[in-house]
Motif scaffolding. Structure first.
Motif: not given
Length: 236
Positions: A36-39, A49-53, A155-160
């Protein structure tokens, strides 16, 4: 003579019908699996919100980071957003500006949206804080869609790097609605509209994905250890 022509006609009709039937059966599901790569274009055009995050996580130093942070917060706090419904009190414009200036979206902090000041924790969590009053009405409780989106943003913003979950985003390129069955140590069903997409957060592991893409059967064994995107369509 007529019998001969009738026999020839029947042979031609039968041959044509057989070829048509074979052609119909030859349709197969076309699958494309990618990371998953967002442009920037995705982040600009989306209302999710998921895509922007995802774009912010993948591009923390982008020139338009602040702009996309504001857009993300506006989507989450919109009156018609599922994430905003369970909140006790809408966040003020001043608090939004403070969040953006403090660069809280890309740090390991928690934004708790309620009538009390934002709190800070180790993990990012955009889930709305539930009312501590036990007598609060059911209307103040988060909806399932709100919980799902909150879990996704966390999940997206987690650094774990040792997260036990991964998510699948399925893009349905066909003209038929799909119900994708994901079978493994746990079982999930994901509905995906025609020409649309949907996502689901699942435990990492080995799964069999099955569905019917129009009249074509799809079945695939996948070991899911990271976030992936699948495109499904039928061959012409």
């Amino acid at each position: 003579m007529k019998k001969i022509f009738l026999l020839i006609f029947l042979c031609i009709f039968t041959l044509g019908f057989s070829q048509k039937k074979k052609k119909a059966k030859s349709k197969a599901v076309v699958e494309k699996e990618t990371l998953i790569i967002y442009t920037e274009q995705d982040a600009e055009s989306t209302k999710e919100a998921r895509v922007i995050a995802g774009f912010l996580k993948q591009n923390p130093n982008h020139a338009k980071t602040d702009y996309f942070k504001r857009k993300l917060i506006e989507i989450i706090m919109a009156d018609n957003s599922p994430e905003a419904k369970p909140t006790i009190k809408p966040i003020s414009k001043e608090k939004i500006e403070k969040i953006v200036k403090n660069n809280e979206l890309n740090s390991a902090k928690t934004i708790a949206v309620n009538s009390t000041p934002a709190t800070i924790e180790k993990k990012v969590n955009y889930a709305s804080v539930s009312n501590t009053n036990n007598t609060s009405s059911k209307k103040s409780e988060p909806s399932e869609e709100s919980k799902r989106t909150a879990a996704m943003l966390t999940h997206i913003f987690s650094n774990d790097d040792n997260l036990k979950e991964a998510y699948i985003n399925i893009k349905n390129r066909s003209s038929c609605n799909l119900i994708v069955k994901i079978s493994g140590k746990k079982y999930y069903n994901l509905s995906v509209p025609a020409k649309g997409q949907n996502f689901i957060l699942i435990d990492k592991g080995e799964y069999v994905l099955t569905t019917m893409v129009c009249d074509a059967k799809y079945s695939s064994l996948k070991r899911i250890n990271k976030d992936i995107e699948l495109e499904l369509n039928v061959s012409e």
